[in-house]
Design an enzyme around this catalytic site. Sequence first.
Site, PDB file in Angstrom:
ATOM      1  N   HIS A  34       0.950  -1.015  -0.081  1.00 55.71           N
ATOM      2  CA  HIS A  34       0.128   0.247   0.451  1.00 55.71           C
ATOM      3  C   HIS A  34       0.886   0.937   0.029  1.00 55.71           C
ATOM      4  O   HIS A  34       1.115   1.853   0.897  1.00 55.71           O
ATOM      5  CB  HIS A  34      -0.926   0.091   1.465  1.00 55.71           C
ATOM      6  CG  HIS A  34      -1.991   1.074   1.812  1.00 55.71           C
ATOM      7  ND1 HIS A  34      -3.493   0.737   1.439  1.00 55.71           N
ATOM      8  CD2 HIS A  34      -1.751   2.437   1.127  1.00 55.71           C
ATOM      9  CE1 HIS A  34      -4.273   2.145   1.737  1.00 55.71           C
ATOM     10  NE2 HIS A  34      -3.353   2.670   1.196  1.00 55.71           N
ATOM     11  N   ASN A  71       2.574   9.788  -4.955  1.00 56.51           N
ATOM     12  CA  ASN A  71       3.119  10.880  -4.831  1.00 56.51           C
ATOM     13  C   ASN A  71       3.029  11.494  -3.208  1.00 56.51           C
ATOM     14  O   ASN A  71       3.799  12.078  -2.786  1.00 56.51           O
ATOM     15  CB  ASN A  71       1.677  11.661  -5.756  1.00 56.51           C
ATOM     16  CG  ASN A  71       2.467  11.548  -6.999  1.00 56.51           C
ATOM     17  OD1 ASN A  71       3.610  12.591  -7.253  1.00 56.51           O
ATOM     18  ND2 ASN A  71       1.556  11.248  -8.090  1.00 56.51           N
ATOM     19  N   PRO A 101      -3.029   8.462 -12.632  1.00 55.06           N
ATOM     20  CA  PRO A 101      -3.312   8.876 -13.183  1.00 55.06           C
ATOM     21  C   PRO A 101      -4.475  10.484 -13.470  1.00 55.06           C
ATOM     22  O   PRO A 101      -4.999  10.248 -13.218  1.00 55.06           O
ATOM     23  CB  PRO A 101      -4.057   7.832 -14.741  1.00 55.06           C
ATOM     24  CG  PRO A 101      -4.939   7.106 -13.932  1.00 55.06           C
ATOM     25  CD  PRO A 101      -4.338   6.841 -12.523  1.00 55.06           C
ATOM     26  N   ARG A 102      -3.553  11.820 -13.877  1.00 54.20           N
ATOM     27  CA  ARG A 102      -3.355  12.401 -13.592  1.00 54.20           C
ATOM     28  C   ARG A 102      -2.780  13.396 -14.908  1.00 54.20           C
ATOM     29  O   ARG A 102      -1.869  13.090 -16.295  1.00 54.20           O
ATOM     30  CB  ARG A 102      -2.232  13.333 -13.071  1.00 54.20           C
ATOM     31  CG  ARG A 102      -3.340  14.562 -12.885  1.00 54.20           C
ATOM     32  CD  ARG A 102      -3.017  14.985 -11.161  1.00 54.20           C
ATOM     33  NE  ARG A 102      -1.667  14.512 -10.391  1.00 54.20           N
ATOM     34  CZ  ARG A 102      -0.010  15.095 -10.042  1.00 54.20           C
ATOM     35  NH1 ARG A 102      -0.354  16.274 -11.083  1.00 54.20           N
ATOM     36  NH2 ARG A 102       0.908  14.155 -10.349  1.00 54.20           N
ATOM     37  N   ASP A 145      -9.762   8.108  -8.135  1.00 52.80           N
ATOM     38  CA  ASP A 145      -9.916   9.072  -7.385  1.00 52.80           C
ATOM     39  C   ASP A 145     -11.504   9.414  -6.784  1.00 52.80           C
ATOM     40  O   ASP A 145     -12.311   9.568  -7.896  1.00 52.80           O
ATOM     41  CB  ASP A 145      -9.323   9.935  -7.429  1.00 52.80           C
ATOM     42  CG  ASP A 145      -9.286  11.487  -6.461  1.00 52.80           C
ATOM     43  OD1 ASP A 145      -9.881  11.664  -5.414  1.00 52.80           O
ATOM     44  OD2 ASP A 145      -8.373  12.346  -6.245  1.00 52.80           O
ATOM     45  N   GLU A 193     -12.027   3.922   6.630  1.00 53.91           N
ATOM     46  CA  GLU A 193     -10.753   4.411   6.487  1.00 53.91           C
ATOM     47  C   GLU A 193     -10.944   5.660   7.590  1.00 53.91           C
ATOM     48  O   GLU A 193     -10.451   6.116   8.008  1.00 53.91           O
ATOM     49  CB  GLU A 193     -10.457   5.245   5.901  1.00 53.91           C
ATOM     50  CG  GLU A 193      -8.870   6.512   5.538  1.00 53.91           C
ATOM     51  CD  GLU A 193      -8.028   6.886   4.354  1.00 53.91           C
ATOM     52  OE1 GLU A 193      -8.280   6.530   3.396  1.00 53.91           O
ATOM     53  OE2 GLU A 193      -6.839   7.110   4.878  1.00 53.91           O
TER      54      GLU A 193
HETATM   55  C1  LIG Z   1      -4.065   9.165   4.229  1.00 53.75           C
HETATM   56  N1  LIG Z   1      -4.912   8.230   3.569  1.00 53.75           N
HETATM   57  C2  LIG Z   1      -5.219   8.343   2.030  1.00 53.75           C
HETATM   58  N2  LIG Z   1      -6.451   8.003   1.560  1.00 53.75           N
HETATM   59  C3  LIG Z   1      -7.408   7.914   0.674  1.00 53.75           C
HETATM   60  N3  LIG Z   1      -6.314   8.063   0.058  1.00 53.75           N
HETATM   61  C4  LIG Z   1      -4.974   8.859  -0.058  1.00 53.75           C
HETATM   62  C5  LIG Z   1      -4.849   8.820   1.007  1.00 53.75           C
HETATM   63  N4  LIG Z   1      -3.114   8.989   0.816  1.00 53.75           N
HETATM   64  C6  LIG Z   1      -2.936   8.845  -0.341  1.00 53.75           C
HETATM   65  N5  LIG Z   1      -4.013   9.037  -1.190  1.00 53.75           N
HETATM   66  C7  LIG Z   1      -4.547   8.763  -2.799  1.00 53.75           C
HETATM   67  O1  LIG Z   1      -3.281   9.202  -3.074  1.00 53.75           O
HETATM   68  C8  LIG Z   1      -3.267  10.402  -2.997  1.00 53.75           C
HETATM   69  C9  LIG Z   1      -1.594  10.911  -4.114  1.00 53.75           C
HETATM   70  O2  LIG Z   1      -1.002   9.756  -4.897  1.00 53.75           O
HETATM   71  P1  LIG Z   1      -1.073   9.702  -6.271  1.00 53.75           P
HETATM   72  O3  LIG Z   1      -1.357  11.263  -7.398  1.00 53.75           O
HETATM   73  O4  LIG Z   1      -2.164   8.786  -6.698  1.00 53.75           O
HETATM   74  O5  LIG Z   1       0.552   8.841  -6.824  1.00 53.75           O
HETATM   75  C10 LIG Z   1      -3.733  11.431  -3.272  1.00 53.75           C
HETATM   76  O6  LIG Z   1      -4.052  12.622  -4.124  1.00 53.75           O
HETATM   77  C11 LIG Z   1      -5.210  10.047  -2.959  1.00 53.75           C
HETATM   78  O7  LIG Z   1      -5.642  10.230  -4.307  1.00 53.75           O
HETATM   79 ZN   LIG Z   2      -3.944   4.905   1.093  1.00 52.24          ZN
END
Ligand SMILES: CNc1ncnc2c1ncn2[C@@H]1O[C@H](COP(=O)(O)O)[C@@H](O)[C@H]1O
Ligand SMILES: [Zn+2]
Length: 348
Positions: free
Chosen positions: A18, A22, A102-103, A142, A205
């Site tokens: 997990h 980013n 993916p962005r 997302d 969560e």
């Molecule tokens: C802290 N708990 C969490 N709960 C839910 N989603 C989370 C998260 N931590 C990260 N993300 C998800 O991962 C994205 C950043 O990585 P990426 O741009 O996808 O690589 C965040 O914008 C969110 O959508």
């Molecule tokens: Zn997470």
Amino acid sequence: MEKQADIFYRELPKVELHAHLNGSVSFQTIEKLIARKPHLNIEHNMTAIRNGQRRTMDECFRVFKVIHQLVDTEEDIFMVAKDVVNEFAADGVKYLELRSTPREEIKTGLTKRRYVETVLEAVKQCKGDGVDIDVRFLVAIDRRNGTEVAMETVKLAEDFMLSTDGLVVGLDLSGDPTVGHGRDLLPALVRAKNCGLKLALHLSEVPSQLEETELLLTLPPDRIGHGTFLHPDVGGSQTLVDAVVKNNIPLELCLTSNVKGQTVPCYSEHHFKFWYQMGHPSVICTDDKGVFSTDLSQEYELAATTFGLSHEDVWKLSQQAIDCTFAPETLKQQLKQRWIDLRPRVFR
Ligand SMILES: CNc1ncnc2c1ncn2[C@@H]1O[C@H](COP(=O)(O)O)[C@@H](O)[C@H]1O
Ligand SMILES: [Zn+2]
């Protein structure tokens, strides 16, 4: 990261299931990104939560927005992905499932397809360089973006699953848990499941998601992220726990993330205890090693010191994680052999 884990935990071979790309960007990589984009006036305290600090979930999601500003070109994504893979390998992670959303960035011409391709190119380059880690990728949805984007993301993931020799293995559902509802995403998730993508879903969560969790557990998912509010002592229900147990769905548990994000009051009250005592498959993970200033060795050490686990218990915990991966059977067998080979060195 502020303090290094004891050598046993660093040398322990580990599986990370997990990790958001980013959220995993280290201090050193942030430094390089800031140097590339000085005009953004971004400082380190806007991209990481140091030890002893706490943030609301809302504040955590603002941190991701800042990091996304820093990572908005193919070059950035390539560098970030390479650095993250190398850092996990240096921390003793032998198998990593990385996930990312993916962005599209109109300003820089970045497309969602190129986004995923770039991450995969970085992963392949690491493999070519001989970095000692196997990496697989989960395409993330997302939740804030709703039904249509979720369906598009599934189609993209499906394409990549078929064209990348097994590098893309599944789908993640993540994003701000206080936004959107799983019922809108269900058709996309059903489609993903039917085409053979594995599902790792963030579930419960935050406390307000009982109904959504009940619905999404009917899929059922192949793994659950967090599951903090599943059990009855914290407002979940025995029915939810029974569904997770009956389907034997592994949990991805991220101690520091939950404590710093304040969904869990302190380490000793983390739900790891509940699930571990039941003997339910529970995998220690980092979530966002950069944002939460941690690494996987530290998370194992924290679990051990908080819950009184022996080195032998910790070894079993990391070994049992192999069966929770989305890797094909042959790779699982290879990993199990690695664990056997590495054991004398870890316990010397
Ligand atoms: C802290 N708990 C969490 N709960 C839910 N989603 C989370 C998260 N931590 C990260 N993300 C998800 O991962 C994205 C950043 O990585 P990426 O741009 O996808 O690589 C965040 O914008 C969110 O959508
Ligand atoms: Zn997470």
